[in-house]
Design a protein around this motif. Structure first.
Motif: not given
Length: 280
Positions: A141-146, A203-206, A92-94, A83-86
């Motif tokens: 993306s996560r939203a697309a998977a949802d 997926a989870s955050t660190l 930027p990846f959203d 998330h946020g990386r080009p």
């Protein structure tokens, strides 16, 4: 100067003509169902360099215009770690936007993706390259998977159709569920036994706290494939059997930052969906 101006006008006319065909498929007479997006009238330019051949892990990929692209295969997804990386387009990846990664379609472009298990469909903006794992044809993306109800499973069989150039901004939208006839597509060949299948875990955050952190690196159908990847992480990688799968775990790492570097290392090797955990 007039000659250059005429060339620009001609190129614009060709682009408009190409966009007018978005959504029209052979045999449809140029019409489009009511739930298919209207043709793009403000197409974004193809990002320079993204149609050049490139090499990943010893394999060459040759992007090109593919107006009749219509393929069935496996989809995976990626989220927090990117998330946020080009992306390959520079955007930027959203993970909350309806986007995806593809190995060879023009960037940015539009694709219609159908989950063949439930008929859900979505139009996605292709703005990145990937996935570089055998047997997979698109990374969501996560939203697309949802939107496709694929996130919990981690991977699913989909149909991907290229719609054409993407608009300058956005372009993703969910569609009404496909009919049974629309969702039917030719059977895809069974992926090789060595194909990597992400573990069916959300997926989870660190972890916020410092201390031992493990990285769940996914699951394999073939132990040898898992062990080849484990060899790239000497001293921290373990492979264990879980039913018919072989799960790869890295760690323990002393903190979340070190674990994040391991996740990026897995990503560089084509593994998506790796996540950090405070337990092995």
């Amino acid at each position: 100067m007039r000659f250059v101006r005429l060339m620009v006008i001609g190129a614009a006319a060709l682009a408009a003509s190409a966009c007018a065909s978005v959504g029209a498929r052979p045999g449809t007479g140029g019409g489009r169902p009511a739930d298919v997006p209207a043709p793009v009238t403000d197409p974004a330019p193809i990002v320079p360099g993204t149609l050049r051949p490139y090499q990943i892990r010893g394999r060459w990929y040759r992007p090109a215009e593919q107006p009749d692209y219509d393929e069935v295969g496996l989809a995976s997804w990626y989220g927090d770690a990117f998330h946020g990386r080009p992306t390959a387009t520079g955007e930027p990846f959203d993970m909350h936007a309806l986007t995806a990664a593809h190995k060879t379609l023009p960037l940015p472009g539009l694709v219609e993706v159908t989950n063949l298990a439930n008929g859900r469909r979505v139009v996605l903006r292709i703005n990145d390259r990937g996935p570089f794992v055998e047997g997979r044809i698109i990374d969501l993306s996560r939203a697309a998977a949802d939107a496709l109800d694929l996130r919990q499973a981690g991977v699913g069989r989909v149909r991907v159709r290229y719609l054409g150039r993407a608009p300058r901004l956005g372009g993703g939208q969910p569609l009404t569920p496909a009919t049974a006839a629309a969702a039917v597509a030719p059977a895809a060949p069974t992926p090789p036994a060595a194909a990597l299948i992400p573990a069916p875990i959300p997926a989870s955050t660190l972890p916020v706290a410092s201390g031992p952190v493990w990285v769940r690196g996914g699951a394999f159908l073939d132990r040898a494939e898992a062990e080849r990847l484990a060899a790239d992480f000497p001293g921290v990688a373990t492979v264990r059997r879980d039913g018919e799968l072989f799960r790869l775990t890295l760690g323990p790492y002393p903190d979340a930052e070190t674990a994040a570097r391991a996740i990026r290392g897995l990503s560089d090797r084509g593994v998506r969906g790796a996540e950090a955990s405070d337990t092995p």
